[in-house]
Scaffold this active site. Structure first.
Site, PDB file in Angstrom:
ATOM      1  N   LYS A  50       6.480   1.690 -11.099  1.00 32.99           N
ATOM      2  CA  LYS A  50       6.458   0.257 -10.645  1.00 32.99           C
ATOM      3  C   LYS A  50       7.304  -0.299 -11.963  1.00 32.99           C
ATOM      4  O   LYS A  50       8.305  -1.230 -11.810  1.00 32.99           O
ATOM      5  CB  LYS A  50       5.303  -0.519 -10.618  1.00 32.99           C
ATOM      6  N   GLN A  94      -3.901  -2.391  -9.828  1.00 32.39           N
ATOM      7  CA  GLN A  94      -3.939  -1.077  -9.640  1.00 32.39           C
ATOM      8  C   GLN A  94      -5.261  -0.431  -9.216  1.00 32.39           C
ATOM      9  O   GLN A  94      -6.266  -0.818  -9.789  1.00 32.39           O
ATOM     10  CB  GLN A  94      -3.595  -0.192 -10.669  1.00 32.39           C
ATOM     11  N   ASP A 117       0.844  -7.314  -3.305  1.00 36.75           N
ATOM     12  CA  ASP A 117       0.318  -6.162  -2.398  1.00 36.75           C
ATOM     13  C   ASP A 117      -0.249  -6.474  -1.033  1.00 36.75           C
ATOM     14  O   ASP A 117      -0.646  -5.347  -0.309  1.00 36.75           O
ATOM     15  CB  ASP A 117      -1.072  -5.526  -3.337  1.00 36.75           C
TER      16      ASP A 117
END
Ligand code: NAP
Length: 286
Positions: A50, A94, A117
């Protein structure tokens, strides 16, 4: 003729050009916060991908690395700081988080307007309601964009999604349902997976078990999307690590697919699409 290979790397390399242009037009460069708790090696690899992608497209990514033993309130405090910081446009926590941390509480602390997300309850509700402003979780969006790129019809197709996790399987099933597909969701308690998958036009598997989908599960002209990522026992001479594999026994399944069939490789299929779509989500919400 053999089945078509659906390369996510190709799609990413085409679409990244547009993304670079979009971010270049935004001044100052948008900031993305990636919050990580602990030291899992798979998280190191995903965050590395990322960060590298952010650099390529002109996004300033900051990696906030918190100690494995930090208490939940401190994680929440860190997210709230990012919520208040107007220069930060997107926040990623994460996953997975260490045992003992309540994932839902932590995720729902993220301001839904910065939730690239698409995992907050607000975004899940918007997706379930089929609202166009829902942030679609990156892997689910990646699967849709991959099918669109290769002109594979979704509407009216029979699609079996294998896996029903909150992060991957459910959002994929939901968005395909919103797009007019007939969906079957299979999971670990499904009694006859062969029947559920063989009869489908499209199989999307998101489990994380190598060789779960064999020649017995597929039929000639199917489209097979393999979201699973695992490391098998064989060493990759290039990286010195165990090879990355999906859920599908790729070599055998590819042989039985006819020219109307198509399959994603692992690596190089859904993986690059997930990273691309995370940043497409960021571009959309700015
Ligand atoms: P997860 O939370 O462990 O969920 C796995 C799902 O598979 C569960 O719904 C489980 O069913 C189901 N399952 C387990 N064994 C099964 C079997 N024998 N037959 C049918 N279904 C079975 O995993 P996840 O987070 O969804 O991730 C799934 C895979 O996708 C992993 O390999 C992960 O690394 C990969 N992934 C890839 C990307 C990418 O960009 N390519 C992104 C995210 C994740 P139950 O619900 O009944 O337990």
């Amino acid at each position: 003729m053999s089945a078509k290979i659906l390369s996510g790397t190709v799609v990413r390399d085409v679409r990244i050009i547009e993304l670079i242009k979009k971010f270049k037009a935004i001044l100052p460069a948008p900031k993305l916060a990636i919050i990580r708790v602990g030291n899992r090696s798979d998280s190191t690899a995903y965050i590395g991908a990322k960060m590298a992608f952010a650099k390529k497209v002109g996004v300033t990514a900051c990696h906030i690395h918190l100690d494995e033993n930090i208490n939940q309130q401190k994680i929440i405090d860190e997210i709230e700081k990012c919520n208040r910081d107007e220069s930060i446009k997107g926040i990623i926590v994460q996953l997975p988080l260490p045992i003992g941390i309540n994932r839902d509480v932590v995720i729902n602390t993220i301001d839904p307007r910065k939730d690239i997300d698409g995992l907050t309850a607000t975004n899940i509700e918007l997706l379930t309601l089929g609202r166009p402003n829902a942030v679609v979780p990156a892997t689910a969006r990646g699967v849709i964009e991959l099918l669109n790129f290769y002109n594979i019809q979704i509407k009216d197709k029979k699609i079996t999604v294998v896996g029903r996790s909150q992060l991957v399987g459910k959002p994929i099933a939901q968005i395909l349902l919103n797009k007019g597909a007939h969906i079957t969701v299979a999971h670990s308690k499904t009694i006859d997976l062969v029947t559920e998958t063989r009869g489908a036009d499209i199989i999307i598997t998101a489990v994380g078990k190598p060789n779960l989908i064999t020649v017995d599960h597929v039929s000639k002209d199917q489209i097979i999307i393999d979201v699973g990522i695992s490391r098998d026992g064989e060493l990759d001479v290039k990286t010195g690590k165990n090879k990355l594999v999906g859920d599908v026994d790729f070599d055998s399944v590819e042989q039985v697919l006819g020219e109307g069939g198509a399959i994603t490789p692992v690596p190089g299929g859904v993986g690059p699409m997930t990273v691309l779509c995370l940043f497409e989500n960021l571009a959309d919400i700015i």
